[in-house]
Design a protein around this motif. Structure first.
Motif, PDB file in Angstrom:
ATOM      1  N   MET A   1       0.854  -1.177   0.000  1.00  0.00           N
ATOM      2  CA  MET A   1       0.000   0.000   0.000  1.00  0.00           C
ATOM      3  C   MET A   1       0.899   1.240   0.000  1.00  0.00           C
ATOM      4  O   MET A   1       1.664   1.465   0.922  1.00  0.00           O
ATOM      5  CB  MET A   1      -0.907  -0.019   1.243  1.00  0.00           C
ATOM      6  CG  MET A   1      -1.923   1.055   1.235  1.00  0.00           C
ATOM      7  SD  MET A   1      -3.001   1.182   2.702  1.00  0.00           S
ATOM      8  CE  MET A   1      -3.829  -0.372   2.709  1.00  0.00           C
ATOM      9  N   GLU A   2       0.796   2.032  -1.061  1.00  0.00           N
ATOM     10  CA  GLU A   2       1.640   3.218  -1.208  1.00  0.00           C
ATOM     11  C   GLU A   2       1.261   4.311  -0.215  1.00  0.00           C
ATOM     12  O   GLU A   2       0.114   4.454   0.168  1.00  0.00           O
ATOM     13  CB  GLU A   2       1.518   3.801  -2.630  1.00  0.00           C
ATOM     14  CG  GLU A   2       2.055   2.932  -3.710  1.00  0.00           C
ATOM     15  CD  GLU A   2       0.992   1.994  -4.277  1.00  0.00           C
ATOM     16  OE1 GLU A   2       1.352   1.187  -5.136  1.00  0.00           O
ATOM     17  OE2 GLU A   2      -0.177   2.053  -3.861  1.00  0.00           O
ATOM     18  N   LEU A   3       2.284   5.088   0.159  1.00  0.00           N
ATOM     19  CA  LEU A   3       2.048   6.262   1.001  1.00  0.00           C
ATOM     20  C   LEU A   3       1.437   7.358   0.132  1.00  0.00           C
ATOM     21  O   LEU A   3       1.918   7.641  -0.963  1.00  0.00           O
ATOM     22  CB  LEU A   3       3.350   6.764   1.628  1.00  0.00           C
ATOM     23  CG  LEU A   3       3.242   8.030   2.475  1.00  0.00           C
ATOM     24  CD1 LEU A   3       2.410   7.760   3.734  1.00  0.00           C
ATOM     25  CD2 LEU A   3       4.628   8.545   2.847  1.00  0.00           C
ATOM     26  N   ILE A   4       0.378   7.972   0.640  1.00  0.00           N
ATOM     27  CA  ILE A   4      -0.303   9.082  -0.022  1.00  0.00           C
ATOM     28  C   ILE A   4       0.003  10.355   0.760  1.00  0.00           C
ATOM     29  O   ILE A   4      -0.070  10.375   1.983  1.00  0.00           O
ATOM     30  CB  ILE A   4      -1.830   8.857  -0.034  1.00  0.00           C
ATOM     31  CG1 ILE A   4      -2.203   7.565  -0.746  1.00  0.00           C
ATOM     32  CG2 ILE A   4      -2.555  10.065  -0.628  1.00  0.00           C
ATOM     33  CD1 ILE A   4      -1.823   7.510  -2.193  1.00  0.00           C
ATOM     34  N   SER A   5       0.368  11.419   0.055  1.00  0.00           N
ATOM     35  CA  SER A   5       0.584  12.721   0.687  1.00  0.00           C
ATOM     36  C   SER A   5      -0.603  13.633   0.374  1.00  0.00           C
ATOM     37  O   SER A   5      -0.956  13.822  -0.791  1.00  0.00           O
ATOM     38  CB  SER A   5       1.859  13.380   0.165  1.00  0.00           C
ATOM     39  OG  SER A   5       2.993  12.622   0.516  1.00  0.00           O
ATOM     40  N   VAL A   6      -1.218  14.147   1.417  1.00  0.00           N
ATOM     41  CA  VAL A   6      -2.330  15.092   1.271  1.00  0.00           C
ATOM     42  C   VAL A   6      -1.803  16.464   1.692  1.00  0.00           C
ATOM     43  O   VAL A   6      -1.228  16.610   2.775  1.00  0.00           O
ATOM     44  CB  VAL A   6      -3.535  14.694   2.143  1.00  0.00           C
ATOM     45  CG1 VAL A   6      -4.663  15.709   1.987  1.00  0.00           C
ATOM     46  CG2 VAL A   6      -4.005  13.287   1.800  1.00  0.00           C
TER      47      VAL A   6
ATOM     48  N   LEU B   1       7.873  18.932   0.527  1.00  0.00           N
ATOM     49  CA  LEU B   1       7.969  18.187   1.782  1.00  0.00           C
ATOM     50  C   LEU B   1       7.373  16.781   1.690  1.00  0.00           C
ATOM     51  O   LEU B   1       7.629  15.943   2.551  1.00  0.00           O
ATOM     52  CB  LEU B   1       7.243  18.958   2.894  1.00  0.00           C
ATOM     53  CG  LEU B   1       7.846  20.293   3.302  1.00  0.00           C
ATOM     54  CD1 LEU B   1       6.875  21.069   4.181  1.00  0.00           C
ATOM     55  CD2 LEU B   1       9.170  20.066   4.024  1.00  0.00           C
ATOM     56  N   ALA B   2       6.608  16.522   0.654  1.00  0.00           N
ATOM     57  CA  ALA B   2       5.864  15.265   0.536  1.00  0.00           C
ATOM     58  C   ALA B   2       6.783  14.068   0.339  1.00  0.00           C
ATOM     59  O   ALA B   2       7.789  14.141  -0.368  1.00  0.00           O
ATOM     60  CB  ALA B   2       4.876  15.366  -0.619  1.00  0.00           C
ATOM     61  N   ASN B   3       6.387  12.963   0.957  1.00  0.00           N
ATOM     62  CA  ASN B   3       7.105  11.695   0.830  1.00  0.00           C
ATOM     63  C   ASN B   3       6.282  10.638   0.113  1.00  0.00           C
ATOM     64  O   ASN B   3       6.760   9.532  -0.112  1.00  0.00           O
ATOM     65  CB  ASN B   3       7.469  11.162   2.226  1.00  0.00           C
ATOM     66  CG  ASN B   3       8.424  12.069   2.938  1.00  0.00           C
ATOM     67  OD1 ASN B   3       9.499  12.369   2.446  1.00  0.00           O
ATOM     68  ND2 ASN B   3       8.033  12.541   4.112  1.00  0.00           N
ATOM     69  N   GLY B   4       5.050  10.954  -0.223  1.00  0.00           N
ATOM     70  CA  GLY B   4       4.134   9.976  -0.790  1.00  0.00           C
ATOM     71  C   GLY B   4       4.388   9.654  -2.249  1.00  0.00           C
ATOM     72  O   GLY B   4       5.039  10.410  -2.976  1.00  0.00           O
ATOM     73  N   GLU B   5       3.854   8.509  -2.645  1.00  0.00           N
ATOM     74  CA  GLU B   5       3.899   8.073  -4.037  1.00  0.00           C
ATOM     75  C   GLU B   5       2.945   8.918  -4.890  1.00  0.00           C
ATOM     76  O   GLU B   5       3.200   9.182  -6.054  1.00  0.00           O
ATOM     77  CB  GLU B   5       3.499   6.597  -4.114  1.00  0.00           C
ATOM     78  CG  GLU B   5       3.575   5.995  -5.485  1.00  0.00           C
ATOM     79  CD  GLU B   5       4.994   5.773  -5.972  1.00  0.00           C
ATOM     80  OE1 GLU B   5       5.180   5.666  -7.202  1.00  0.00           O
ATOM     81  OE2 GLU B   5       5.917   5.711  -5.148  1.00  0.00           O
TER      82      GLU B   5
END
Length: 103
Positions: free
Chosen positions: A1-6, A79-83
Motif C-alpha cells: 500500500m503506497e504512502l499518499i501525501s495530502v 515536503l511530501a514523501n508519498g507516491e
C-alpha cells in the motif's frame, strides 16, 4: 500500500480547518501523511492544527510567512514523501472513501 501525501494550504481557516483535517484522518485508506501548510495565518488555525497533530502522528504542521496559496502548495510538494499527491482546500471535506476510490 503506497504512502499518499495530502497537502492542505491554510490561511485564516479556523472556522473550517478542524472538519477538513478530520475528513482526511477518517479516510478508509490509512497509509497517508497530511501536510498542513500555514501560509501566515493570524487567527487560531495554528493552534487547532497543532492540537490535532498531537492526536494523529500523520498530521504535519508547517508554517511560512504569507506568500500565497501556490507557494504553500509548492512547499507541501517539496515536503511530501508519498507516491501520490492529493490536494485539498482548507474549507473542503472528503467522503471517507475518497482516497481509496481514487487509488
Amino acid at each position: 500500500m503506497e504512502l499518499i501525501s495530502v497537502i492542505i494550504p491554510v490561511y485564516n481557516s479556523e472556522k473550517y480547518i478542524e472538519e477538513t483535517i478530520l475528513s482526511v484522518c477518517k479516510q478508509t485508506y490509512e497509509n497517508l501523511e497530511l501536510l498542513v501548510i500555514d501560509d501566515g495565518s493570524t487567527d487560531n488555525s495554528a493552534t487547532i492544527i497543532k492540537n490535532l497533530s498531537i492526536k494523529d502522528s500523520r498530521i504535519f504542521y508547517h508554517y511560512q510567512d504569507n506568500a500565497g496559496v501556490s507557494i504553500a502548495r509548492n512547499k507541501g510538494i517539496n515536503l511530501a514523501n508519498g507516491e501520490y499527491l492529493f490536494f485539498l482546500d482548507s474549507d473542503d471535506v472528503w467522503l471517507t472513501d475518497n482516497i481509496s476510490v481514487k487509488v
